[in-house]
Design an enzyme around this catalytic site. Structure first.
Site, PDB file in Angstrom:
ATOM      1  N   ILE A  81      50.363  82.785  54.461  1.00  0.00           N
ATOM      2  CA  ILE A  81      50.091  81.567  55.233  1.00  0.00           C
ATOM      3  C   ILE A  81      48.580  81.347  55.278  1.00  0.00           C
ATOM      4  O   ILE A  81      47.817  82.298  55.489  1.00  0.00           O
ATOM      5  CB  ILE A  81      50.617  81.718  56.688  1.00  0.00           C
ATOM      6  CG1 ILE A  81      52.105  82.088  56.686  1.00  0.00           C
ATOM      7  CG2 ILE A  81      50.295  80.491  57.518  1.00  0.00           C
ATOM      8  CD1 ILE A  81      53.061  80.945  56.781  1.00  0.00           C
TER       9      ILE A  81
ATOM     10  N   ASN B 173      49.677  73.409  45.199  1.00  0.00           N
ATOM     11  CA  ASN B 173      50.674  74.483  45.304  1.00  0.00           C
ATOM     12  C   ASN B 173      51.902  74.098  44.487  1.00  0.00           C
ATOM     13  O   ASN B 173      52.160  72.917  44.244  1.00  0.00           O
ATOM     14  CB  ASN B 173      51.074  74.682  46.771  1.00  0.00           C
ATOM     15  CG  ASN B 173      52.022  75.854  46.956  1.00  0.00           C
ATOM     16  OD1 ASN B 173      51.867  76.903  46.335  1.00  0.00           O
ATOM     17  ND2 ASN B 173      53.027  75.690  47.793  1.00  0.00           N
TER      18      ASN B 173
ATOM     19  N   HIS C  43      56.046  74.811  44.685  1.00  0.00           N
ATOM     20  CA  HIS C  43      57.077  75.350  45.575  1.00  0.00           C
ATOM     21  C   HIS C  43      58.438  75.184  44.898  1.00  0.00           C
ATOM     22  O   HIS C  43      58.774  74.084  44.453  1.00  0.00           O
ATOM     23  CB  HIS C  43      57.056  74.610  46.915  1.00  0.00           C
ATOM     24  CG  HIS C  43      58.100  75.117  47.854  1.00  0.00           C
ATOM     25  ND1 HIS C  43      57.955  76.307  48.538  1.00  0.00           N
ATOM     26  CD2 HIS C  43      59.318  74.629  48.194  1.00  0.00           C
ATOM     27  CE1 HIS C  43      59.041  76.519  49.260  1.00  0.00           C
ATOM     28  NE2 HIS C  43      59.880  75.517  49.067  1.00  0.00           N
TER      29      HIS C  43
ATOM     30  N   SER D 111      58.541  71.691  42.869  1.00  0.00           N
ATOM     31  CA  SER D 111      57.628  70.600  43.244  1.00  0.00           C
ATOM     32  C   SER D 111      56.183  71.074  43.210  1.00  0.00           C
ATOM     33  O   SER D 111      55.856  72.119  43.777  1.00  0.00           O
ATOM     34  CB  SER D 111      57.908  70.138  44.687  1.00  0.00           C
ATOM     35  OG  SER D 111      59.266  69.836  44.901  1.00  0.00           O
TER      36      SER D 111
ATOM     37  N   ASP E 222      54.335  73.809  53.033  1.00  0.00           N
ATOM     38  CA  ASP E 222      55.115  73.155  51.970  1.00  0.00           C
ATOM     39  C   ASP E 222      55.361  71.676  52.280  1.00  0.00           C
ATOM     40  O   ASP E 222      56.353  71.102  51.840  1.00  0.00           O
ATOM     41  CB  ASP E 222      56.449  73.883  51.742  1.00  0.00           C
ATOM     42  CG  ASP E 222      56.247  75.337  51.358  1.00  0.00           C
ATOM     43  OD1 ASP E 222      55.273  75.620  50.631  1.00  0.00           O
ATOM     44  OD2 ASP E 222      57.041  76.186  51.787  1.00  0.00           O
TER      45      ASP E 222
ATOM     46  N   GLN F  37      61.558  78.428  36.770  1.00  0.00           N
ATOM     47  CA  GLN F  37      60.236  78.858  36.294  1.00  0.00           C
ATOM     48  C   GLN F  37      59.893  78.241  34.942  1.00  0.00           C
ATOM     49  O   GLN F  37      58.732  77.904  34.693  1.00  0.00           O
ATOM     50  CB  GLN F  37      60.179  80.380  36.225  1.00  0.00           C
ATOM     51  CG  GLN F  37      60.052  80.985  37.626  1.00  0.00           C
ATOM     52  CD  GLN F  37      58.961  82.034  37.718  1.00  0.00           C
ATOM     53  OE1 GLN F  37      58.880  82.911  36.873  1.00  0.00           O
ATOM     54  NE2 GLN F  37      58.126  81.947  38.734  1.00  0.00           N
TER      55      GLN F  37
ATOM     56  N   GLN G 142      60.573  75.336  34.002  1.00  0.00           N
ATOM     57  CA  GLN G 142      60.030  74.007  34.310  1.00  0.00           C
ATOM     58  C   GLN G 142      58.638  74.111  34.935  1.00  0.00           C
ATOM     59  O   GLN G 142      57.759  73.292  34.639  1.00  0.00           O
ATOM     60  CB  GLN G 142      60.967  73.267  35.286  1.00  0.00           C
ATOM     61  CG  GLN G 142      62.336  72.970  34.728  1.00  0.00           C
ATOM     62  CD  GLN G 142      62.273  72.059  33.521  1.00  0.00           C
ATOM     63  OE1 GLN G 142      61.434  71.170  33.446  1.00  0.00           O
ATOM     64  NE2 GLN G 142      63.150  72.289  32.566  1.00  0.00           N
ATOM     65  N   GLU G 143      58.467  75.100  35.810  1.00  0.00           N
ATOM     66  CA  GLU G 143      57.165  75.251  36.481  1.00  0.00           C
ATOM     67  C   GLU G 143      56.047  75.424  35.463  1.00  0.00           C
ATOM     68  O   GLU G 143      54.961  74.859  35.608  1.00  0.00           O
ATOM     69  CB  GLU G 143      57.191  76.454  37.431  1.00  0.00           C
ATOM     70  CG  GLU G 143      58.100  76.230  38.628  1.00  0.00           C
ATOM     71  CD  GLU G 143      58.013  77.328  39.669  1.00  0.00           C
ATOM     72  OE1 GLU G 143      57.709  78.486  39.302  1.00  0.00           O
ATOM     73  OE2 GLU G 143      58.252  77.024  40.851  1.00  0.00           O
TER      74      GLU G 143
HETATM   75  C1  GRF Z   1      57.039  80.459  41.591  1.00  0.00           C
HETATM   76  O1  GRF Z   1      58.405  80.303  41.344  1.00  0.00           O
HETATM   77  C2  GRF Z   1      56.546  79.475  42.584  1.00  0.00           C
HETATM   78  O2  GRF Z   1      57.331  78.344  42.706  1.00  0.00           O
HETATM   79  C3  GRF Z   1      56.571  80.214  43.881  1.00  0.00           C
HETATM   80  O3  GRF Z   1      56.363  81.555  43.562  1.00  0.00           O
HETATM   81  C4  GRF Z   1      56.740  81.804  42.215  1.00  0.00           C
HETATM   82  C5  GRF Z   1      55.575  82.496  41.566  1.00  0.00           C
HETATM   83  O4  GRF Z   1      55.913  83.042  40.328  1.00  0.00           O
HETATM   84  N1  GRF Z   1      55.598  79.634  44.781  1.00  0.00           N
HETATM   85  P1  GRF Z   1      54.780  83.626  39.380  1.00  0.00           P
HETATM   86  O5  GRF Z   1      54.027  84.700  40.172  1.00  0.00           O
HETATM   87  O6  GRF Z   1      53.884  82.509  38.976  1.00  0.00           O
HETATM   88  O7  GRF Z   1      55.519  84.226  38.228  1.00  0.00           O
END
Ligand code: GRF
Length: 213
Positions: free
Chosen positions: A92, A107, A109, A136, A145, A171, A173-174
């Protein structure tokens, strides 16, 4: 060249996606430093391997959240960051930290915000029988968030999926959308004004770019 600082707590796969995107010049910026609140975070290894300054700060050495964040801010600011990227940073933030980086703090999330702020998002999506889930990228504000969403990616949830299946799909997609957003930001295309996110001067809808609702 614009300066990027990344904060992590764990594996750092999103950090790796940033490292790769910088190397391939999909992000026009330099990763100056990576900070972790966990010394064992694998992401610190990734940073060192890429020749990026990597540093862990342990909360146990500080009297308060404010004291920890103050030290962290001083160390981050030594790199004059244009953007501070939270990538799996599981701590936090104090109001002073958020205020210091307001408008340049991002960030990611793992949910389709405003659904499921906080922890265990994949578990909640499964428990609720959601057919759709996602992730997101948003600006960080004082609300956990809760800052304005910039870009989301959706994934399907299939019969028989477990948390790991969904996490892997999310992940994937991230790793595509987070570097994209950081790139936009460093090109000056993305801003936070009046508590909302704007891309190329256009106000983004509540669920970010190209939301279909
Ligand atoms: C991700 O899935 C993100 O959305 C969340 O924590 C995870 C981090 O994964 N906040 P990484 O450490 O980048 O592999």
């Amino acid at each position: 060249m614009k300066n990027i600082v990344v904060l992590i707590s764990g594996n750092g796969s999103n950090l790796q996606a940033m490292i790769d995107a910088c190397a391939q010049e999909r992000i026009n910026g330099t990763l100056r430093a990576v900070f972790s609140n966990k010394a064992e975070a694998y992401g610190l290894e990734r940073a060192r391997e890429a020749g990026i300054a990597a540093r862990a700060l342990s909360a146990g050495n500080f009297d308060s959240r404010e004291a920890f964040d103050l030290q962290l801010m001083q160390e981050i600011d030594a790199y004059a960051p244009d953007v501070v990227v939270l990538a799996g940073y599981m701590r936090i933030l104090s109001p002073a930290f958020v205020a210091n980086y307001r408008g340049r703090l991002l960030n990611i999330h793992p949910s389709l915000l405003p659904k499921y702020p906080g922890l265990h998002t994949h578990r909640q999506a499964l428990a609720n029988g959601d057919r759709e889930h996602g992730t997101s990228v948003h600006f960080v504000t004082e609300e956990l968030d809760g800052g304005p969403v910039i870009l989301q990616a959706k994934i399907p949830v299939f019969e028989g999926d477990n948390e790991e299946d969904i996490a892997a799909r999310v992940q994937h997609q991230e790793h595509a959308i987070y570097p994209l957003v950081v790139g936009w930001f460093l090109e000056g295309r993305l801003t936070m004004k009046e508590g909302r996110a704007w891309l190329d001067g256009q106000l983004l809808p509540a669920q970010g770019y190209a939301a279909d609702e």
